[in-house]
Design an enzyme around this catalytic site. Structure first.
Site, mmCIF file in Angstrom:
data_model
loop_
_atom_site.group_PDB
_atom_site.id
_atom_site.type_symbol
_atom_site.label_atom_id
_atom_site.label_comp_id
_atom_site.label_asym_id
_atom_site.label_seq_id
_atom_site.Cartn_x
_atom_site.Cartn_y
_atom_site.Cartn_z
ATOM 1 N N ASP A 106 0.625 -1.264 -0.128
ATOM 2 C CA ASP A 106 -0.019 0.335 0.237
ATOM 3 C C ASP A 106 0.610 1.567 -0.019
ATOM 4 O OD1 ASP A 106 -2.446 -0.432 -0.375
ATOM 5 O OD2 ASP A 106 -2.758 -1.319 1.936
ATOM 6 N N ASP A 166 -7.306 -4.760 -5.579
ATOM 7 C CA ASP A 166 -7.155 -2.892 -5.091
ATOM 8 C C ASP A 166 -5.988 -2.436 -5.456
ATOM 9 O OD1 ASP A 166 -8.152 -5.249 -2.605
ATOM 10 O OD2 ASP A 166 -8.118 -3.516 -0.847
ATOM 11 N N SER A 356 -18.159 -12.542 7.919
ATOM 12 C CA SER A 356 -18.870 -13.700 8.322
ATOM 13 C C SER A 356 -18.645 -15.015 8.001
ATOM 14 C CB SER A 356 -18.948 -13.764 6.358
ATOM 15 O OG SER A 356 -18.266 -14.049 5.231
HETATM 16 N N1 GLY Z 1 -7.435 -1.743 0.725
HETATM 17 C C1 GLY Z 1 -7.940 -2.439 1.444
HETATM 18 C C2 GLY Z 1 -9.458 -2.181 2.079
HETATM 19 O O1 GLY Z 1 -10.094 -1.612 0.617
HETATM 20 O O2 GLY Z 1 -10.554 -2.512 3.187
#
Ligand code: GLY
Length: 404
Positions: A106, A166, A356
């Site tokens: 990230d 992501d 879940s």
């Molecule tokens: N990138 C992590 C999330 O969207 O929770």
């Protein structure tokens, strides 16, 4: 047909220019009110009881807070915002130099809205250096075998040999680093990753996998799995939204025409699984009932559509601009914080991770505000206000650049 899906929301109103400005004005004031508590420290990834607590710069989300401060500064030019954001640049510099909690992908989410923004907007050299170090850190996670950037965990373990959808949003940092240094190594890796991601995470019906594993020996795509979605075969709402924005980026950077078509179909899947007010439940499996929403997905989808609209023919572009305005109208009317006594965040009803029986995530931030929900809400409003070229702050927006 495709058009029918998009026409489902034909009668939904779109946000007006006055509301866009009002939304950014409130957000800027809310952020100014928050600076005392959140300059040395950062807002936590998600609120608790609708209030963020202060945390250190150690999470994957801290860059969104600094990014919000920059967007607020872009809007109202209050010097206190610029001072606070530049103070945080020092924190991001220390973090990457000392490698504090950076063993994950990230780096884009962390360093684009904070440091690339600081450099683009003020010419700050320390911010530039920090962002390039972050790009180096990101490409250190690239696997030649499989041609992808590993998302999480220690490298070279079969249980971590995967990418996640992501990550498409982390790649603008690499394109920026190549542009800035003249070294193509960053963008070459980004492009390889895009092609690998686009052929694995998007399913035949244009729903998406959250994560995708590869064979460590051969590099062959192996299997998809969810982490934060409801179950393996469902479509995690935010994953689908990252997919919409990710497809727009994939097209922008590679120019591959087939990515336009994929963008449209991934968007259609999202639209087809929305409830009446267009704000998704946390997983697209749910289209009615009491499950919590993930409002952040609506802002992310709006940003992706506004980005893609820049590259589409006029008629198509209008379809997505209108949808983006409708998402933002629904968020502004029904989800945005309007009273600072209620919350120190910007947008309610977002979901970070809901447990879940079938997924593997830790529960956190269910039906709360979260930092990226707030950041992308402001990004979308900013995109609606002006011709914003600071795509995750990767391209210069000349009128915003100041001498530092
Ligand atoms: N990138 C992590 C999330 O969207 O929770």
């Amino acid at each position: 047909s495709e058009m029918c899906i998009r026409d489902r929301f034909e009668t939904m109103p779109a946000i007006g220019q006055k509301e866009v400005e009002e939304g950014l004005r409130f957000a800027s004031e809310q952020i100014l009110r928050n600076l005392g508590e959140f300059t040395e420290q950062f807002q936590d990834c998600a609120s608790q009881g609708l209030f963020y607590k202060p945390v250190k710069n150690e999470d994957w989300t801290n860059g969104f807070w600094t990014g919000e401060i920059w967007l607020a500064w872009e809007y109202c030019r209050d010097q206190r915002l610029k001072d606070a954001a530049l103070k945080q640049v020092d924190s991001f510099y220390d973090r990457i130099v000392n490698k504090i909690c950076v063993d994950h992908h990230d780096m884009g989410f962390l360093y684009s809205p904070s440091c690339v923004a600081a450099y683009k907007l003020t010419g700050n050299k320390k911010a530039r250096e920090a962002a390039i170090l972050a790009a180096d850190q990101l490409i250190s996670r690239y696997h030649e075998v499989g041609e992808f950037i590993q998302a999480w965990g220690p490298m070279n373990q079969p249980e971590n040999y995967r990418l996640i959808i992501d990550c498409l949003l982390n790649l603008p940092l690499l394109y920026w680093a190549s542009e800035e240094t003249g070294d193509p190594k960053y963008k070459d890796i980004a492009e390889k990753h895009i092609h690998t991601a686009m052929k694995t995470v998007i399913r035949e019906d244009y729903s998406t996998w959250h994560t995708f594993f590869f064979d460590m020996e051969t590099g062959e795509p192996d299997h998809g799995a969810t982490c934060q979605g409801y179950r393996d075969g469902s479509a995690w709402a935010r994953g689908q939204a990252w997919g919409i924005y990710g497809c727009a980026l994939a097209y922008k950077y590679t120019g591959r025409k087939e990515y336009i078509d994929i963008f449209k179909k991934v968007s259609d899947y999202f639209l087809r699984h929305l409830p009446e007010d267009m704000i998704p439940y946390w997983d697209l499996e749910f289209t009615s009932g009491d499950e919590p929403r993930d409002s952040s997905s609506a802002s992310i989808a709006a940003c992706g559509m506004l980005e893609m609209a820049k590259y589409l023919e006029k008629e198509d572009a209008e379809v997505y601009r209108k949808l983006a305005g409708q998402f933002m109208k629904s968020l502004y009317d029904g989800y945005a914080v309007k009273d600072p006594a209620l919350s120190n965040g910007l947008v309610l009803h977002s979901t970070y991770s809901k447990k879940s029986p079938y997924n593997t995530c830790n529960p956190y931030g269910v039906d709360e505000c979260n930092l990226w929900g707030d950041y992308f809400y402001m990004e979308a409003l900013t995109r609606l206000l002006k011709d914003w070229n600071c795509l995750l702050y990767t391209s210069p927006s000349p009128r915003d650049v100041e001498e530092s």
